[in-house]
Motif scaffolding. Structure first.
Motif, PDB file in Angstrom:
ATOM      1  N   ILE A  20     -18.316 -11.416  29.230  1.00 19.29           N
ATOM      2  CA  ILE A  20     -17.919 -12.587  28.454  1.00 19.29           C
ATOM      3  C   ILE A  20     -19.080 -13.572  28.396  1.00 19.29           C
ATOM      4  O   ILE A  20     -19.529 -14.085  29.426  1.00 19.29           O
ATOM      5  CB  ILE A  20     -16.680 -13.287  29.065  1.00 19.29           C
ATOM      6  N   GLN A  21     -19.574 -13.850  27.198  1.00 23.43           N
ATOM      7  CA  GLN A  21     -20.651 -14.824  27.041  1.00 23.43           C
ATOM      8  C   GLN A  21     -20.135 -16.196  26.616  1.00 23.43           C
ATOM      9  O   GLN A  21     -20.795 -17.209  26.829  1.00 23.43           O
ATOM     10  CB  GLN A  21     -21.656 -14.331  25.982  1.00 23.43           C
ATOM     11  N   VAL A  34     -16.661 -14.308  22.945  1.00 17.80           N
ATOM     12  CA  VAL A  34     -17.862 -13.659  22.432  1.00 17.80           C
ATOM     13  C   VAL A  34     -18.426 -12.812  23.558  1.00 17.80           C
ATOM     14  O   VAL A  34     -18.540 -13.282  24.698  1.00 17.80           O
ATOM     15  CB  VAL A  34     -18.891 -14.688  21.948  1.00 17.80           C
ATOM     16  N   LEU A  35     -18.747 -11.553  23.262  1.00 16.12           N
ATOM     17  CA  LEU A  35     -19.228 -10.606  24.271  1.00 16.12           C
ATOM     18  C   LEU A  35     -20.727 -10.366  24.105  1.00 16.12           C
ATOM     19  O   LEU A  35     -21.296 -10.585  23.030  1.00 16.12           O
ATOM     20  CB  LEU A  35     -18.475  -9.286  24.140  1.00 16.12           C
ATOM     21  N   ASP A  36     -21.344  -9.868  25.171  1.00 16.03           N
ATOM     22  CA  ASP A  36     -22.774  -9.547  25.071  1.00 16.03           C
ATOM     23  C   ASP A  36     -22.994  -8.291  24.240  1.00 16.03           C
ATOM     24  O   ASP A  36     -24.085  -8.058  23.716  1.00 16.03           O
ATOM     25  CB  ASP A  36     -23.407  -9.428  26.456  1.00 16.03           C
ATOM     26  N   GLN A  37     -21.972  -7.447  24.108  1.00 17.14           N
ATOM     27  CA  GLN A  37     -22.011  -6.273  23.247  1.00 17.14           C
ATOM     28  C   GLN A  37     -20.561  -5.846  22.991  1.00 17.14           C
ATOM     29  O   GLN A  37     -19.667  -6.145  23.775  1.00 17.14           O
ATOM     30  CB  GLN A  37     -22.810  -5.137  23.876  1.00 17.14           C
ATOM     31  N   GLU A  78     -12.355 -15.826  31.688  1.00 17.83           N
ATOM     32  CA  GLU A  78     -13.331 -16.535  32.525  1.00 17.83           C
ATOM     33  C   GLU A  78     -14.740 -16.225  32.026  1.00 17.83           C
ATOM     34  O   GLU A  78     -15.089 -15.069  31.756  1.00 17.83           O
ATOM     35  CB  GLU A  78     -13.169 -16.089  33.982  1.00 17.83           C
ATOM     36  N   PHE A  79     -15.573 -17.264  31.891  1.00 22.33           N
ATOM     37  CA  PHE A  79     -16.952 -17.077  31.452  1.00 22.33           C
ATOM     38  C   PHE A  79     -17.696 -16.160  32.428  1.00 22.33           C
ATOM     39  O   PHE A  79     -17.585 -16.287  33.644  1.00 22.33           O
ATOM     40  CB  PHE A  79     -17.655 -18.433  31.384  1.00 22.33           C
ATOM     41  N   GLY A  80     -18.443 -15.204  31.901  1.00 22.78           N
ATOM     42  CA  GLY A  80     -19.236 -14.295  32.712  1.00 22.78           C
ATOM     43  C   GLY A  80     -18.474 -13.095  33.247  1.00 22.78           C
ATOM     44  O   GLY A  80     -19.074 -12.206  33.867  1.00 22.78           O
ATOM     45  N   LYS A  81     -17.193 -13.029  33.002  1.00 26.74           N
ATOM     46  CA  LYS A  81     -16.374 -11.934  33.510  1.00 26.74           C
ATOM     47  C   LYS A  81     -16.752 -10.620  32.830  1.00 26.74           C
ATOM     48  O   LYS A  81     -16.977 -10.561  31.627  1.00 26.74           O
ATOM     49  CB  LYS A  81     -14.889 -12.247  33.243  1.00 26.74           C
ATOM     50  N   GLU A  82     -16.822  -9.552  33.600  1.00 26.25           N
ATOM     51  CA  GLU A  82     -17.048  -8.224  33.045  1.00 26.25           C
ATOM     52  C   GLU A  82     -15.701  -7.618  32.678  1.00 26.25           C
ATOM     53  O   GLU A  82     -14.747  -7.656  33.469  1.00 26.25           O
ATOM     54  CB  GLU A  82     -17.788  -7.331  34.041  1.00 26.25           C
ATOM     55  N   ILE A  83     -15.622  -7.065  31.490  1.00 25.71           N
ATOM     56  CA  ILE A  83     -14.342  -6.555  30.987  1.00 25.71           C
ATOM     57  C   ILE A  83     -14.514  -5.129  30.435  1.00 25.71           C
ATOM     58  O   ILE A  83     -15.636  -4.668  30.186  1.00 25.71           O
ATOM     59  CB  ILE A  83     -13.743  -7.463  29.888  1.00 25.71           C
TER      60      ILE A  83
END
Length: 398
Positions: A20-21, A34-37, A78-83
């Motif tokens: 999560i960006q 918005v995701l990093d990819q 949550e900001f920065g969370k890996e999903i």
């Protein structure tokens, strides 16, 4: 974030990891991330967006807004969370079939008759393209459809390639590009070269089939409706179900359904005509009965009656019939309908009374609307008074 660094254009990537960006709300208060990819395809280029989940939470919309690829979700992350993201593969593959099928069909129209495609709509059930021509014959559709399905059966590869503007000279593109950077071509060798960012299968055979359903004129162009792939089977199943029901209802085999249906329609028209004629005779009889009950009011022979929920067309017809049969009678009809009061006023040709003026005098007193001619007029209002009180008012204004 630059869109070209994402991998949403990979049509077969349906499960992926991302971070999560950004997690915010838009102007309408909808949550988005918005995701990093991402493997989610956003709405655009005639293709609907993907749906799916992010860590099990439903993603119901994906769009690119001001450089952000927004994934709309029910709650915040949550900001920065890996999903873990999951794409609805059934929906994705359907879109791949329809979009690739559109490329093939558009190329077939241009290859066969030179008709260019100017727009494409991928609907939930049916797709359409607008082709630049004002005339189209059914025989032309058959030839185009035949070519399109031959390309599918040949199972040609569908290739994607990122090229620069300078490299475009090596390809014969079917339409002008809408971008000048990060150009992605979708190629069916020796048949179609097209700039496109949408999702497609990796071979024409995966489109399965194309079926043109019908067409219609759309301003100066022709809109062609069609389906591809699994939608062809769905259309066949639905239409066959309808045919089976009609076969039972009309007691006719499939090949004779049109004849049987036309026969039923003709019988229906004959019945409607007979009913109309009988209804007309009944109204004539009713009019004669009302005419025999005419009373003398202010030196005028007046036919008046209050009705309950009668169609206004019938009251107008009866009023015209009476004044056409006798030229020295007035007709005052009030209709007590469910939602409002209605009235019709008519006069014979030999009388000086002006029905339009009569109605105009009455309408302000009941907060109504209406009008007409010297010999027949009508109006209506809410139930501010009773039907009987309205009749008294009309009589007073004669």
């Amino acid at each position: 974030m630059e869109t070209e660094k994402l991998f949403y254009h990979d049509p077969y990537l349906c499960s992926f990891k991302a971070k999560i960006q950004l997690a915010k709300r838009d102007e309408q208060g909808r949550h988005y991330v918005v995701l990093d990819q991402t493997a989610f395809y956003p709405i655009g280029g005639g293709q609907p967006h993907d749906t799916g989940t992010l860590d099990g939470m439903h993603v119901d919309d994906v769009k690119e807004v001001e450089g952000e690829l927004r994934h709309y979700v029910d709650e915040s992350f949550e900001f920065g969370k890996e999903i873990i993201g999951e794409i609805d593969w059934k929906r994705r593959f359907d879109h791949m079939q329809q979009h690739a099928g559109q490329h093939i069909l558009s190329a077939a129209f241009e290859e066969t008759y030179g008709h260019k495609t100017i727009s494409f709509h991928l609907g939930k059930e049916i797709c359409s393209i607008d082709i630049h021509t004002n005339e189209l014959m059914d025989g032309e559709l058959h030839k185009v459809e035949e070519l399109a399905n031959r390309i599918i059966l040949e199972n040609r590869p569908i290739e994607t390639k990122w090229v620069s503007k300078d490299e475009l000279a090596n390809y014969t593109l079917r339409k002008e590009l809408s971008v000048s950077n990060n150009i992605r071509l979708v190629i069916i060798p020796d048949f179609d070269y097209n700039g496109c960012g949408g999702t497609h299968p990796n071979s024409t055979g995966q489109v399965s089939s194309i079926k043109i359903l019908h067409w219609e004129k759309q301003k100066k162009n022709i809109r062609v409706y069609f389906v591809c792939g699994n939608r062809v089977l769905k259309q066949l199943e639905e239409k066959h179900g309808v045919i089976q029901k009609l076969t039972a209802s009309l007691s006719a085999p499939q090949e004779e359904l049109e004849i049987a249906a036309n026969r039923v329609l003709q019988q229906s028209k004959e019945y409607e005509k007979s009913i109309s004629e009988l209804k007309q005779k009944l109204m004539h009889h009713e009019a004669d009965s009302l005419l025999s009950q005419a009373t003398l009011i202010k030196d005028r022979r007046v036919v008046k009656s209050v009705f309950q929920n009668r169609p206004m067309q019938e009251l107008q017809y009866i009023a015209k019939y009476i004044t056409g049969k006798t030229s020295d009678h007035l007709v005052l009809f009030v209709n007590n309908a469910d939602k409002k009061l209605q009235f019709v006023c008519a006069s014979g040709e030999s009388l000086p009374n002006d029905m339009n003026k009569l109605v105009k005098r009455v309408l302000p007193k009941i907060d109504g609307k209406g009008g007409g001619t010297k010999h027949i007029a009508q109006g209506g209002s809410e139930h501010v008074i009773t039907a009987e009180e309205l009749m008294e008012l009309l009589v007073c204004e004669i």
